[in-house]
Design a protein around this motif. Sequence first.
Motif, short mmCIF file in Angstrom:
data_model
loop_
_atom_site.label_atom_id
_atom_site.label_comp_id
_atom_site.label_asym_id
_atom_site.label_seq_id
_atom_site.Cartn_x
_atom_site.Cartn_y
_atom_site.Cartn_z
N ALA A 46 39.19 34.50 43.34
CA ALA A 46 38.38 35.45 44.12
C ALA A 46 38.33 36.81 43.43
CB ALA A 46 38.94 35.59 45.53
N GLY A 47 39.48 37.26 42.95
CA GLY A 47 39.52 38.55 42.26
C GLY A 47 38.74 38.53 40.97
N ARG A 48 38.88 37.45 40.21
CA ARG A 48 38.14 37.35 38.95
C ARG A 48 36.64 37.27 39.19
NH1 ARG A 48 41.94 32.78 36.08
NH2 ARG A 48 43.69 34.14 35.54
N LEU A 49 36.24 36.49 40.20
CA LEU A 49 34.82 36.34 40.49
C LEU A 49 34.23 37.67 40.95
CD1 LEU A 49 32.38 34.51 40.67
CD2 LEU A 49 33.13 33.81 42.96
N ARG A 50 34.95 38.38 41.78
CA ARG A 50 34.51 39.70 42.25
C ARG A 50 34.31 40.64 41.07
NH1 ARG A 50 37.57 44.36 43.99
NH2 ARG A 50 36.42 45.60 45.55
N GLN A 51 35.25 40.64 40.13
CA GLN A 51 35.13 41.49 38.95
C GLN A 51 33.99 41.04 38.06
OE1 GLN A 51 37.06 44.35 38.36
NE2 GLN A 51 35.38 44.62 36.89
N HIS A 52 33.83 39.72 37.95
CA HIS A 52 32.78 39.16 37.09
C HIS A 52 31.38 39.59 37.54
CE1 HIS A 52 30.69 36.29 34.52
NE2 HIS A 52 30.06 35.83 35.59
N VAL A 53 31.09 39.44 38.83
CA VAL A 53 29.75 39.79 39.30
C VAL A 53 29.54 41.30 39.25
CG1 VAL A 53 29.52 37.74 40.73
CG2 VAL A 53 30.46 39.83 41.74
N THR A 54 30.61 42.06 39.40
CA THR A 54 30.51 43.52 39.27
C THR A 54 30.17 43.90 37.84
OG1 THR A 54 32.11 43.87 41.06
CG2 THR A 54 31.74 45.71 39.56
N ASP A 55 30.85 43.26 36.89
CA ASP A 55 30.56 43.52 35.48
C ASP A 55 29.14 43.09 35.11
OD1 ASP A 55 33.11 44.49 35.16
OD2 ASP A 55 33.91 42.65 34.26
N MET A 56 28.63 42.08 35.80
CA MET A 56 27.27 41.61 35.56
C MET A 56 26.23 42.56 36.14
SD MET A 56 26.83 38.71 33.91
CE MET A 56 25.31 38.07 34.59
#
Length: 316
Positions: free
Chosen positions: A239-249
Amino acid sequence: MSVNDSMIQDNVSLMKERRLGSMTAEGVALMRAGEAGKPADERICYDPLAIRFIRPELIAHFNNLSNAEELEKKRTEFDQILPGHRNSILTRVRYFDDFIRGKIVDGVSQFVIIGAGYDSRPYRLEGMEETQVFEIDLEETQTTKKRIIQTIFGKLPSHVSYLPLDITAGDMFSSLIESGFDGSKPALFIMEGLLCYLPPEIVVPLLRNIRQNAAPGSGILFDTIPQSMIDGTNPSVVAGRLRQHVTDMGEPFLFGIQDGEEERFLTDLGFSAVKVVIDRTYLSKLFAGKIPEKKATGLLIFCSAEVFPEGQNRAA
């Protein structure tokens, strides 16, 4: 191979460069196309049209052996970073397919796809050609899609109406009626991969608008994520990685429903017959007893509900 910050940044760069992100229309089409090539007993969903929504130059790039090997390496790394995420997206496709097929059998004759992207269901699900479908999306995406559909079928199918509409700014029901939507008949309003990228001040009025204006017997179908993924309190590493991933996108999550409160959220808005299904649960059901075992993140939540006549309670 262990997951590290370098791997994460490499994958973010790849997504931005080639538009392979699951948050883009072409990205999800790539996932569906890849799944369509698997044996029937191994695939989660089946969309034979998905490959037609991918740019020819991108297909040619990946058909090059060295590029294909590099893509497979990146896919493996992506799955290590976000284990189960790809399966969650594909399970969502399958769940929506199955749900919509059921509604066709039930006799629903109008479908409204909000944020349609490269959704191919109006063109591949049996019986949908006998219904009226209204696709709502931004004009740029819709123009590209219409060109692809014309290439596939030689013309735009008569059962599909395209509404170039920004739902954050336009009057959706007025536009629907102008396009031939029958406000006196039940309809299913479909929102796949959409709501989590809209702010709450857009989502709540959108759902309330459907509840207040759709004919009795209409329904909604959408996916959502837990609120804990928005505020960063979800204990899951993925969940944390996915949250960061879409933010970086550049496409951060904006809307979620308080963990475990999906039914209350929808009943408070006036909906009835609420059904909540977790991606992991549905995938397990699909592959019960099968090898290899497939796993999803458990972070995608599929919700459906119905609009009932005023005064009719949920038990009626």
